[in-house]
Design a protein around this motif. Structure first.
Motif, PDB file in Angstrom:
ATOM      1  N   GLY A  44      -9.762  -1.114 -10.723  1.00 31.61           N
ATOM      2  CA  GLY A  44     -10.202  -1.509 -12.050  1.00 31.61           C
ATOM      3  C   GLY A  44     -10.606  -2.963 -12.141  1.00 31.61           C
ATOM      4  O   GLY A  44     -11.411  -3.345 -13.002  1.00 31.61           O
ATOM      5  N   MET A  45     -10.064  -3.788 -11.253  1.00 29.52           N
ATOM      6  CA  MET A  45     -10.382  -5.215 -11.240  1.00 29.52           C
ATOM      7  C   MET A  45     -11.597  -5.531 -10.372  1.00 29.52           C
ATOM      8  O   MET A  45     -12.039  -6.683 -10.319  1.00 29.52           O
ATOM      9  N   GLY A  46     -12.127  -4.528  -9.682  1.00 33.78           N
ATOM     10  CA  GLY A  46     -13.301  -4.743  -8.851  1.00 33.78           C
ATOM     11  C   GLY A  46     -13.018  -5.406  -7.516  1.00 33.78           C
ATOM     12  O   GLY A  46     -13.920  -6.003  -6.923  1.00 33.78           O
ATOM     13  N   VAL A  47     -11.790  -5.279  -7.040  1.00 34.82           N
ATOM     14  CA  VAL A  47     -11.449  -5.844  -5.735  1.00 34.82           C
ATOM     15  C   VAL A  47     -12.262  -5.157  -4.644  1.00 34.82           C
ATOM     16  O   VAL A  47     -12.392  -3.930  -4.630  1.00 34.82           O
ATOM     17  N   LYS A  48     -12.813  -5.942  -3.720  1.00 28.80           N
ATOM     18  CA  LYS A  48     -13.710  -5.393  -2.698  1.00 28.80           C
ATOM     19  C   LYS A  48     -12.992  -5.033  -1.403  1.00 28.80           C
ATOM     20  O   LYS A  48     -13.319  -4.035  -0.756  1.00 28.80           O
ATOM     21  N   ILE A  49     -12.033  -5.865  -0.977  1.00 28.79           N
ATOM     22  CA  ILE A  49     -11.336  -5.656   0.289  1.00 28.79           C
ATOM     23  C   ILE A  49      -9.839  -5.677   0.026  1.00 28.79           C
ATOM     24  O   ILE A  49      -9.337  -6.566  -0.666  1.00 28.79           O
ATOM     25  N   VAL A  50      -9.134  -4.696   0.588  1.00 30.45           N
ATOM     26  CA  VAL A  50      -7.680  -4.631   0.471  1.00 30.45           C
ATOM     27  C   VAL A  50      -7.100  -4.567   1.878  1.00 30.45           C
ATOM     28  O   VAL A  50      -7.540  -3.761   2.700  1.00 30.45           O
ATOM     29  N   GLY A  51      -6.133  -5.416   2.159  1.00 26.98           N
ATOM     30  CA  GLY A  51      -5.473  -5.423   3.452  1.00 26.98           C
ATOM     31  C   GLY A  51      -4.026  -4.967   3.337  1.00 26.98           C
ATOM     32  O   GLY A  51      -3.457  -4.927   2.238  1.00 26.98           O
ATOM     33  N   LEU A  52      -3.440  -4.629   4.460  1.00 28.03           N
ATOM     34  CA  LEU A  52      -2.011  -4.312   4.518  1.00 28.03           C
ATOM     35  C   LEU A  52      -1.533  -4.450   5.953  1.00 28.03           C
ATOM     36  O   LEU A  52      -2.327  -4.417   6.899  1.00 28.03           O
ATOM     37  N   ASP A  53      -0.226  -4.617   6.109  1.00 33.13           N
ATOM     38  CA  ASP A  53       0.447  -4.505   7.405  1.00 33.13           C
ATOM     39  C   ASP A  53       1.428  -3.354   7.280  1.00 33.13           C
ATOM     40  O   ASP A  53       2.372  -3.431   6.484  1.00 33.13           O
ATOM     41  N   GLY A  54       1.214  -2.305   8.041  1.00 33.65           N
ATOM     42  CA  GLY A  54       2.031  -1.112   7.908  1.00 33.65           C
ATOM     43  C   GLY A  54       2.679  -0.698   9.211  1.00 33.65           C
ATOM     44  O   GLY A  54       2.242  -1.095  10.297  1.00 33.65           O
ATOM     45  N   VAL A  55       3.722   0.107   9.089  1.00 30.97           N
ATOM     46  CA  VAL A  55       4.358   0.665  10.283  1.00 30.97           C
ATOM     47  C   VAL A  55       3.474   1.779  10.830  1.00 30.97           C
ATOM     48  O   VAL A  55       2.737   2.444  10.088  1.00 30.97           O
ATOM     49  N   HIS A  56       3.548   2.006  12.144  1.00 31.67           N
ATOM     50  CA  HIS A  56       2.657   2.958  12.786  1.00 31.67           C
ATOM     51  C   HIS A  56       2.879   4.393  12.303  1.00 31.67           C
ATOM     52  O   HIS A  56       1.946   5.203  12.313  1.00 31.67           O
ATOM     53  N   GLU A  57       4.086   4.677  11.857  1.00 36.46           N
ATOM     54  CA  GLU A  57       4.378   6.039  11.382  1.00 36.46           C
ATOM     55  C   GLU A  57       3.567   6.399  10.146  1.00 36.46           C
ATOM     56  O   GLU A  57       3.414   7.578   9.820  1.00 36.46           O
ATOM     57  N   MET A  58       3.037   5.389   9.448  1.00 36.40           N
ATOM     58  CA  MET A  58       2.279   5.623   8.215  1.00 36.40           C
ATOM     59  C   MET A  58       0.774   5.613   8.434  1.00 36.40           C
ATOM     60  O   MET A  58      -0.008   5.670   7.476  1.00 36.40           O
ATOM     61  N   LEU A  59       0.333   5.570   9.695  1.00 30.05           N
ATOM     62  CA  LEU A  59      -1.093   5.428   9.997  1.00 30.05           C
ATOM     63  C   LEU A  59      -1.938   6.491   9.308  1.00 30.05           C
ATOM     64  O   LEU A  59      -2.938   6.185   8.641  1.00 30.05           O
ATOM     65  N   LEU A  60      -1.566   7.760   9.444  1.00 27.29           N
ATOM     66  CA  LEU A  60      -2.386   8.836   8.887  1.00 27.29           C
ATOM     67  C   LEU A  60      -2.441   8.763   7.367  1.00 27.29           C
ATOM     68  O   LEU A  60      -3.489   9.023   6.765  1.00 27.29           O
ATOM     69  N   GLN A  61      -1.325   8.388   6.752  1.00 27.13           N
ATOM     70  CA  GLN A  61      -1.317   8.278   5.296  1.00 27.13           C
ATOM     71  C   GLN A  61      -2.251   7.165   4.831  1.00 27.13           C
ATOM     72  O   GLN A  61      -3.019   7.341   3.875  1.00 27.13           O
ATOM     73  N   TYR A  62      -2.201   6.031   5.504  1.00 27.04           N
ATOM     74  CA  TYR A  62      -3.073   4.925   5.109  1.00 27.04           C
ATOM     75  C   TYR A  62      -4.544   5.258   5.375  1.00 27.04           C
ATOM     76  O   TYR A  62      -5.426   4.891   4.587  1.00 27.04           O
ATOM     77  N   GLU A  63      -4.814   5.945   6.488  1.00 27.72           N
ATOM     78  CA  GLU A  63      -6.199   6.341   6.762  1.00 27.72           C
ATOM     79  C   GLU A  63      -6.706   7.297   5.691  1.00 27.72           C
ATOM     80  O   GLU A  63      -7.884   7.230   5.298  1.00 27.72           O
TER      81      GLU A  63
END
Length: 288
Positions: free
Chosen positions: A99-118
């Motif tokens: 809603g704010m028009g953010v263009k790029i979002v980053g994160l540092d995640g654990v590898h077990e969550m890879l598929l969920q983040y993808e």
């Protein structure tokens, strides 16, 4: 267990302290005094999930300025996992960013969550490898390394802007003012051109080094040694090093550091260009 329906609220400062306690309990080694610096990045982007009055989950979707944001502090207490509460929190944070028009979002995640983040549109960029170094008393403070004081903060903020995708107004000063922390910069002479900067703060089991930015490996090595001279001998220094910075990885290996974990740096909206070869430890895997 809490009574009542699940609902999401904006997190207050006291609730953030609770969330950071959860993070330390999960082994994230979040700094002992990070709350104030974290909270003021974007207070409206911190969300807490509750059952009645019980805090059961959290997420932060923190906007730096306008176009870049970082997702972090994404947790649900173990007793409440598997009930989609985490997904509801995630969606609330992402809805605000969209809603704010953010263009790029980053994160540092654990590898077990890879598929969920993808599935949420994020793509891996590289890993941040966590290294542990034991201070042994042989480290030296060289004449090119100086303790950072309040009068240096503006110069340090200007220097580190090259590693930030967007300026976080006032963030550098709050970071350098974290209790039980210290920071140093590298220059040819005091108050000369800064070519490296590092900060350390206390965490469970030792000290978190972050950030550690340097123009080259010599600057990074001298800065790191200087930072170590302020720690207790036998204390553990933790660094989160981008695995694509091969020079930084070799420094860690050559100093006998132990690899103790890793996190995936992922982005939605494209992988931005940063001077990754000059990042020897990222500032934070919790808020970027």
């Amino acid at each position: 267990m809490g009574d009542g329906e699940f609902h999401i609220e904006t997190m207050n400062r006291e609730e953030l302290e609770t969330v950071l306690h959860w993070a330390r309990h999960e082994g994230w080694q979040t700094g002992l005094n990070d709350a104030d610096a974290f909270y003021h990045i974007d207070p409206e982007g911190l969300f807490i999930g509750k059952i009645g009055d019980e805090l059961i989950g959290s997420v932060g979707g923190l906007v730096y300025d306008k176009l870049y944001a970082f997702m972090g502090l994404y947790m649900v207490k173990e007793a409440w996992r598997g009930k989609r509460y985490g997904k509801a929190l995630w969606d609330a944070a992402m809805m605000r960013l969209d809603g704010m028009g953010v263009k790029i979002v980053g994160l540092d995640g654990v590898h077990e969550m890879l598929l969920q983040y993808e599935a949420e549109g994020f793509r891996p960029a590289y890993d941040h490898v966590r290294w542990r170094y034991e201070v042994n008393g042989s480290e030296k403070l060289l004449p090119t390394v100086f303790n950072a004081s309040e009068k240096d903060w503006n110069a340090i903020a200007a220097y580190e802007s090259q590693y930030e995708l967007e300026l976080r107004q006032g963030f550098t000063a709050r970071w350098l003012n974290i209790p039980a922390s210290w920071s140093m910069y590298w220059a040819d002479h005091q108050h000369g051109e800064i070519k490296g900067y590092g900060a350390v703060r206390e965490c469970p089991g030792g000290y978190r080094v972050g950030p550690l930015y340097a123009h080259d490996v010599t600057v990074a090595t001298e800065l790191f040694e200087g930072l170590c001279t302020q720690a207790n001998s036998g204390g553990h220094m933790f660094l989160d090093v981008p695995d694509v910075n091969k020079v930084a990885i070799r420094v860690a290996e050559n100093r006998g550091m132990e690899k103790v974990g890793s996190f995936m740096r992922m982005y939605r909206g494209g992988i931005p260009s940063v001077a990754i070869d000059q990042i020897f430890s990222v500032r934070s895997v919790e808020v970027g």
